[in-house]
Design a protein around this motif. Structure first.
Motif, PDB file in Angstrom:
ATOM      1  N   LEU A 139     -43.002  37.432 -36.517  1.00 48.39           N
ATOM      2  CA  LEU A 139     -43.099  36.823 -35.193  1.00 48.39           C
ATOM      3  C   LEU A 139     -42.255  37.675 -34.264  1.00 48.39           C
ATOM      4  O   LEU A 139     -41.085  37.953 -34.556  1.00 48.39           O
ATOM      5  CB  LEU A 139     -42.553  35.385 -35.232  1.00 48.39           C
ATOM      6  N   ALA A 140     -42.845  38.124 -33.161  1.00 42.18           N
ATOM      7  CA  ALA A 140     -42.126  39.005 -32.238  1.00 42.18           C
ATOM      8  C   ALA A 140     -42.130  38.347 -30.867  1.00 42.18           C
ATOM      9  O   ALA A 140     -43.196  38.124 -30.282  1.00 42.18           O
ATOM     10  CB  ALA A 140     -42.809  40.366 -32.192  1.00 42.18           C
ATOM     11  N   THR A 141     -40.953  37.985 -30.366  1.00 44.00           N
ATOM     12  CA  THR A 141     -40.886  37.246 -29.103  1.00 44.00           C
ATOM     13  C   THR A 141     -39.995  37.958 -28.096  1.00 44.00           C
ATOM     14  O   THR A 141     -39.131  38.762 -28.462  1.00 44.00           O
ATOM     15  CB  THR A 141     -40.355  35.814 -29.333  1.00 44.00           C
ATOM     16  N   ASP A 142     -40.197  37.625 -26.848  1.00 47.15           N
ATOM     17  CA  ASP A 142     -39.364  38.155 -25.772  1.00 47.15           C
ATOM     18  C   ASP A 142     -39.580  37.258 -24.561  1.00 47.15           C
ATOM     19  O   ASP A 142     -40.600  36.575 -24.455  1.00 47.15           O
ATOM     20  CB  ASP A 142     -39.758  39.605 -25.444  1.00 47.15           C
ATOM     21  N   ILE A 143     -38.623  37.306 -23.648  1.00 46.56           N
ATOM     22  CA  ILE A 143     -38.755  36.499 -22.419  1.00 46.56           C
ATOM     23  C   ILE A 143     -39.722  37.148 -21.428  1.00 46.56           C
ATOM     24  O   ILE A 143     -40.291  36.476 -20.588  1.00 46.56           O
ATOM     25  CB  ILE A 143     -37.363  36.327 -21.757  1.00 46.56           C
ATOM     26  N   SER A 144     -39.912  38.459 -21.545  1.00 44.78           N
ATOM     27  CA  SER A 144     -40.624  39.189 -20.492  1.00 44.78           C
ATOM     28  C   SER A 144     -42.104  39.399 -20.822  1.00 44.78           C
ATOM     29  O   SER A 144     -42.458  40.105 -21.770  1.00 44.78           O
ATOM     30  CB  SER A 144     -39.941  40.557 -20.300  1.00 44.78           C
ATOM     31  N   PRO A 145     -42.996  38.806 -20.024  1.00 45.56           N
ATOM     32  CA  PRO A 145     -44.429  38.999 -20.279  1.00 45.56           C
ATOM     33  C   PRO A 145     -44.823  40.472 -20.161  1.00 45.56           C
ATOM     34  O   PRO A 145     -45.736  40.934 -20.841  1.00 45.56           O
ATOM     35  CB  PRO A 145     -45.113  38.181 -19.176  1.00 45.56           C
ATOM     36  N   ARG A 146     -44.139  41.216 -19.285  1.00 41.92           N
ATOM     37  CA  ARG A 146     -44.505  42.629 -19.073  1.00 41.92           C
ATOM     38  C   ARG A 146     -44.329  43.441 -20.354  1.00 41.92           C
ATOM     39  O   ARG A 146     -45.224  44.169 -20.771  1.00 41.92           O
ATOM     40  CB  ARG A 146     -43.638  43.212 -17.946  1.00 41.92           C
ATOM     41  N   VAL A 147     -43.150  43.285 -21.008  1.00 38.79           N
ATOM     42  CA  VAL A 147     -42.942  44.090 -22.220  1.00 38.79           C
ATOM     43  C   VAL A 147     -43.836  43.608 -23.360  1.00 38.79           C
ATOM     44  O   VAL A 147     -44.319  44.407 -24.162  1.00 38.79           O
ATOM     45  CB  VAL A 147     -41.445  44.124 -22.665  1.00 38.79           C
ATOM     46  N   LEU A 148     -44.072  42.286 -23.400  1.00 44.71           N
ATOM     47  CA  LEU A 148     -44.917  41.755 -24.474  1.00 44.71           C
ATOM     48  C   LEU A 148     -46.352  42.278 -24.370  1.00 44.71           C
ATOM     49  O   LEU A 148     -47.024  42.473 -25.378  1.00 44.71           O
ATOM     50  CB  LEU A 148     -44.934  40.228 -24.432  1.00 44.71           C
ATOM     51  N   LYS A 149     -46.773  42.527 -23.121  1.00 45.35           N
ATOM     52  CA  LYS A 149     -48.124  43.049 -22.929  1.00 45.35           C
ATOM     53  C   LYS A 149     -48.234  44.425 -23.591  1.00 45.35           C
ATOM     54  O   LYS A 149     -49.179  44.693 -24.331  1.00 45.35           O
ATOM     55  CB  LYS A 149     -48.416  43.139 -21.429  1.00 45.35           C
ATOM     56  N   GLN A 150     -47.249  45.265 -23.354  1.00 43.60           N
ATOM     57  CA  GLN A 150     -47.297  46.589 -23.993  1.00 43.60           C
ATOM     58  C   GLN A 150     -47.187  46.445 -25.507  1.00 43.60           C
ATOM     59  O   GLN A 150     -47.912  47.091 -26.271  1.00 43.60           O
ATOM     60  CB  GLN A 150     -46.179  47.516 -23.489  1.00 43.60           C
ATOM     61  N   ALA A 151     -46.250  45.558 -25.934  1.00 40.15           N
ATOM     62  CA  ALA A 151     -46.051  45.383 -27.375  1.00 40.15           C
ATOM     63  C   ALA A 151     -47.354  44.987 -28.045  1.00 40.15           C
ATOM     64  O   ALA A 151     -47.717  45.516 -29.101  1.00 40.15           O
ATOM     65  CB  ALA A 151     -44.974  44.327 -27.615  1.00 40.15           C
TER      66      ALA A 151
END
Ligand SMILES: C[S@@+](CC[C@H](N)C(=O)[O-])C[C@H]1O[C@@H](n2cnc3c(N)ncnc32)[C@H](O)[C@@H]1O
Length: 283
Positions: A139-151
């Protein structure tokens, strides 16, 4: 505006801390000013003074807040960052592969653009190529939608791929593609590595959905920006989401000293790992 006016600094730094936990103190007011200049320009304004006048009359829209929190985060990361941990991880997986009863569950709790999660997948893929097959979920999470999009697209620039990957991995685990925006190629992660990872937005400070228990939690280079109280609270909550004997990995410059007594520090060949001491209360 060459300096941030005290009321502007106070308004934005408090808002950012309340929502993300990230602390901007007066010593890094210049950093906040840079972020606010980017926000103003992103909203079609010239300067922070114009943004501030608008905030005073109309408040901050939800879209502007999302953009602000995104800009306030530091997303620095690279493949195999703090390499000794990945060597430790490999040894642990080898030990576990003898008689594992269920998939290994891993949580990357501030994954940024994804390199951390893909590095774990690459270690597991290397082992699989040697006949050591262990089922796992990340499970890979982050607060930032921008970085998650690239991820979640798994596409990296040449510069990103050149940072940290062991020799031969770029050829083995990425496909080179033509980029529309640059003359340089981009690199797409192999779909098999992508499918074992679930990317999801999660703010460590807010309520978490039901995540289950993890054997390994990576919470690297994120708590460093937070107040001691927020660090303590987050560590205690992470501990409640870990199985007996699970381990927690922080950034190389981070430590649990004064923050938690629930873990023992284990050091091996340059890797620093925190092992959960005993069973925790269920979340
Ligand atoms: C410096 S990066 C670390 C990336 C990776 N863990 C590493 O060590 O290479 C910090 C990440 O934490 C995320 N972050 C900051 N505050 C957060 C919060 N409250 N909840 C979840 N993620 C947060 C940021 O968006 C950023 O992507």
């Amino acid at each position: 505006m060459t300096e941030l006016a005290p009321e502007v600094f106070q308004y934005f730094s408090r808002l950012i801390e309340e929502e993300t936990g990230i602390l901007y103190d007066v010593d890094n007011a210049y950093l906040l000013k840079n972020r606010l200049t980017d926000l103003a320009q992103g909203l079609g304004m010239q300067q922070v003074s114009e943004l501030w006048r608008d905030v005073q009359s109309n408040g901050l829209s939800l879209a502007a807040k999302t953009m602000l929190f995104d800009l306030a985060t530091n997303n620095e990361t690279s493949f195999f960052r703090d390499r000794p941990f990945f060597d430790y991880f490999r040894r642990q997986v080898l030990e576990r592969s003898q008689g594992a009863q269920r998939p290994l569950r891993i949580w990357c709790a501030a994954v940024s653009t994804g390199q951390e999660a893909y590095s774990l997948s690459m270690v597991l893929a290397e082992l699989r190529a040697q006949g050591i097959n262990l089922s796992y979920e990340i499970l890979a999470t982050d607060i930032s939608p921008r970085v998650l999009k690239q991820a979640s697209t798994g596409i990296y620039s040449q510069f990103e791929v050149q940072r940290g990957l062991p020799q031969g991995y770029a050829e083995r685990y990425f496909r080179q593609e033509h980029s529309e925006s640059s003359s340089l190629p981009v690199y797409r992660i192999h779909p098999d590595l992508r499918t074992a990872i679930t990317f999801q937005r999660l703010n460590l400070l807010e309520a978490w959905p039901n995540l289950g228990l993890f054997d390994i939690v990576l919470c690297r280079n994120v708590l460093i920006y937070q107040s001691p109280d927020n660090k303590r609270r987050t560590i205690a909550r992470l501990a409640q989401h870990m199985t007996v004997n699970a381990y927690l990995v922080l950034g190389d410059a981070e430590s649990l000293a004064w923050l938690s007594e629930s873990f023992n520090l284990e050091q091996q060949d340059g890797a620093r790992i925190y092992r959960l001491k005993g069973p925790q209360l269920s979340p």
